[in-house]
Write a protein that holds these residues in place. Structure first.
Motif, short mmCIF file in Angstrom:
data_model
loop_
_atom_site.label_atom_id
_atom_site.label_comp_id
_atom_site.label_asym_id
_atom_site.label_seq_id
_atom_site.Cartn_x
_atom_site.Cartn_y
_atom_site.Cartn_z
N ASP A 168 11.29 12.32 5.68
CA ASP A 168 10.84 11.77 4.39
C ASP A 168 9.40 11.26 4.48
O ASP A 168 8.57 11.56 3.61
N HIS A 169 9.10 10.51 5.52
CA HIS A 169 7.75 9.92 5.64
C HIS A 169 6.71 10.96 6.05
O HIS A 169 5.59 10.97 5.52
N MET A 188 0.86 -1.19 0.00
CA MET A 188 0.00 0.00 0.00
C MET A 188 0.89 1.24 0.00
O MET A 188 0.93 1.99 0.98
N PRO A 189 1.63 1.48 -1.08
CA PRO A 189 2.65 2.55 -1.09
C PRO A 189 2.12 3.96 -0.89
O PRO A 189 2.87 4.84 -0.49
N ASP A 190 0.83 4.17 -1.14
CA ASP A 190 0.27 5.52 -1.01
C ASP A 190 -0.55 5.70 0.26
O ASP A 190 -1.24 6.71 0.42
N ASN A 191 -0.49 4.72 1.16
CA ASN A 191 -1.31 4.79 2.36
C ASN A 191 -0.77 5.84 3.33
O ASN A 191 0.31 5.70 3.91
N ALA A 192 -1.53 6.91 3.53
CA ALA A 192 -1.08 8.04 4.35
C ALA A 192 -0.86 7.63 5.80
O ALA A 192 0.09 8.08 6.45
N TYR A 193 -1.74 6.76 6.32
CA TYR A 193 -1.63 6.35 7.71
C TYR A 193 -0.34 5.60 7.96
O TYR A 193 0.29 5.75 9.02
N LEU A 194 0.09 4.78 7.01
CA LEU A 194 1.34 4.03 7.16
C LEU A 194 2.55 4.97 7.18
O LEU A 194 3.44 4.83 8.01
N HIS A 195 2.57 5.93 6.25
CA HIS A 195 3.68 6.90 6.23
C HIS A 195 3.73 7.68 7.54
O HIS A 195 4.81 7.90 8.11
N TYR A 196 2.57 8.08 8.02
CA TYR A 196 2.47 8.83 9.28
C TYR A 196 2.99 7.98 10.45
O TYR A 196 3.78 8.45 11.28
N SER A 197 2.55 6.73 10.51
CA SER A 197 2.95 5.84 11.61
C SER A 197 4.46 5.59 11.60
O SER A 197 5.09 5.58 12.65
N ILE A 198 5.01 5.37 10.39
CA ILE A 198 6.46 5.15 10.28
C ILE A 198 7.21 6.40 10.71
O ILE A 198 8.19 6.33 11.46
N GLY A 199 6.75 7.57 10.24
CA GLY A 199 7.38 8.83 10.64
C GLY A 199 7.36 9.03 12.14
O GLY A 199 8.34 9.47 12.75
N CYS A 200 6.23 8.66 12.79
CA CYS A 200 6.11 8.80 14.24
C CYS A 200 7.05 7.84 14.98
O CYS A 200 7.57 8.18 16.05
#
Length: 448
Positions: A323-324, A278-290
């Motif tokens: 980045d995330h 799910m490369p465009d999943n905003a929640y995943l990018h946010y969670s990884i960044g956090c």
């Protein structure tokens, strides 16, 4: 003499409208109740909540069609409904008719709004033909039908959890040992039992695990429940088993990352595996960044943690966090993204970038407590890094003026009390310090 009788087309349209209201589908379930905006609703449905795996494709397609309709994008809505139909035919060959009733109801509504009543009526008729087999004009009482509604409600938001639970309970009345109904009922119980944690959802999760031995996601939910009840070891064995059996299931990976949140490296590894699907999943990018942000703060605060790393790792961690988080900086549904970016840039010593993101956060529609927190963080940045003490004091005062009791407001009070003491120690007649002191004293009297 004037003809007052209704035309045939008017009568037909009225009867169509009456039929549409009786259909059980997304258009009659009031799914957006309690939502702030369509954008927020769409984000939660397509990014945040579970059921992103293949077995829930039809549920997601139907919800996507419903969202596209609300945006006036009717052709796009029809395209998603076609995908939903194809997915149902592929997955539920022996139950395709019953499983398609919700999709056909959605078709009818979309064509109605497209001002194509004949096609809308044809889909109403399709629903009637199937329901007639069960001696009902527009809806049937079947576990499959109830589950379709239950999954749609669970896929939406927490506002729908209670209604979703009722759907699955209704399905279980017809078939108490139905694995799908038990699974949905357990998830609804788990969500409703989340705060404060109690034993209420333990039995439904155990029962769902027994009846859905192939379903790894429910195992991880049970593991999370065991973790909350201080049975971490039992929970971890279930998580490991689930990850072994379903190494690529995004729901399993996301829930497992939550289980391992005290180990940010492992959480990041699991979330990045989900991100591949799910490369465009905003929640995943946010969670990884956090997660990266947590590691940065641990190092910055000098806490010893073998799972975090050392000062030499900071540049790499800062780069990954930025980045995330920058990928989702314009997403209004994610809390504190720009504030987090600002704080990370402060640690990196890039004050111009930090100020940019603080200002961007100020431009957002924040809650009263969110505004207090932002004034506090920006005030700290101005005081400690920029040495702008007057401007910092101004932001502390602005945060204090927001009439909302919170721990953030208490922290601001403490900051201002220290500023008053510091200034008066230098000059007992400092008029601004005396005004601040009077303001703080007045607030304390108001509270008493």
């Amino acid at each position: 003499m004037e003809n007052c009788s209704e035309t045939v087309s008017e009568i037909t349209k009225k009867s169509l409208e009456k039929s549409l209201q009786q259909l059980k589908c997304h258009f009659t379930w009031n799914l957006m109740e309690g939502e702030k905006s369509l954008d927020e609703f769409e984000y939660k449905v397509l990014n945040k909540y579970e059921f992103q795996n293949d077995e829930f494709k039809a549920t997601t397609y139907n919800l996507s069609a419903y969202i596209k309709h609300h945006r006036g994008q009717y052709e796009a809505a029809l395209a998603f409904l076609l995908k939903a139909e194809e997915s149902i035919q592929e997955k539920y060959q022996d139950q395709a008719e019953i499983r398609s009733l919700v999709t056909w109801g959605n078709y009818a509504w979309v064509y109605y709004y497209m001002d194509q009543p004949k096609i809308a009526q044809s889909y109403v008729n399709k629903v009637k033909e199937v329901c007639a087999k069960f001696s009902s004009p527009y809806r049937i009482e079947s576990p499959e039908f109830e589950c379709e509604e239950g999954w749609a409600r669970l896929k939406c938001t927490k506002n729908q959890n209670e209604r979703a639970k009722m759907c699955f309970e209704k399905a279980l009345e017809k078939n108490p040992k139905n694995p799908e109904s038990t699974f949905g009922w357990a998830i609804a119980n788990y969500r409703l039992d989340d705060r404060p944690p109690s034993q209420n959802s333990m039995e439904p999760l155990k029962k769902a695990t027994e009846l859905n031995s192939h379903n790894q996601y429910v195992k991880v939910l049970l593991a999370l429940k065991l973790q909350k009840m201080n049975e971490e070891d039992k929970g971890e064995s279930l998580v490991k088993e689930a990850l072994k059996e379903a190494p690529d299931a995004t729901d399993v990976l996301r829930a497992a990352a939550k289980f391992y949140q005290k180990n940010p490296d492992l959480s990041i590894k699991l979330l990045k595996r989900a991100l591949k699907h799910m490369p465009d999943n905003a929640y995943l990018h946010y969670s990884i960044g956090c997660c990266y942000r947590s590691k940065i703060l641990e190092i910055k605060n000098g806490r010893e943690n073998k799972n975090v790393g050392g000062v030499e790792d900071l540049p790499e961690l800062i780069g990954q966090a930025v980045d995330h988080l920058k990928k989702v900086e314009n997403n209004g549904n994610l809390l504190h993204v720009c504030s987090y970016l600002a704080a990370i840039y402060v640690i990196a010593g890039k004050y111009k970038e930090a100020d940019h993101y603080f200002q961007k956060e100020f431009s957002k529609n924040l809650t009263p407590v969110g505004k207090q927190l932002l004034h506090l963080r920006y005030g700290n940045f101005l005081w400690n890094e920029m040495k702008c003490k007057e401007k910092a004091t101004h932001h502390y005062v602005e945060g204090l003026k927001i009439n909302q009791d919170s721990k953030e407001r208490e922290k601001i009070k403490t900051k201002l009390q220290k500023i008053v003491q510091w200034r008066l120690s230098k000059n007992e007649a400092d008029s601004e310090a005396l005004q601040l002191s009077a303001l703080l004293h007045g607030l304390n009297e108001d509270r008493q």
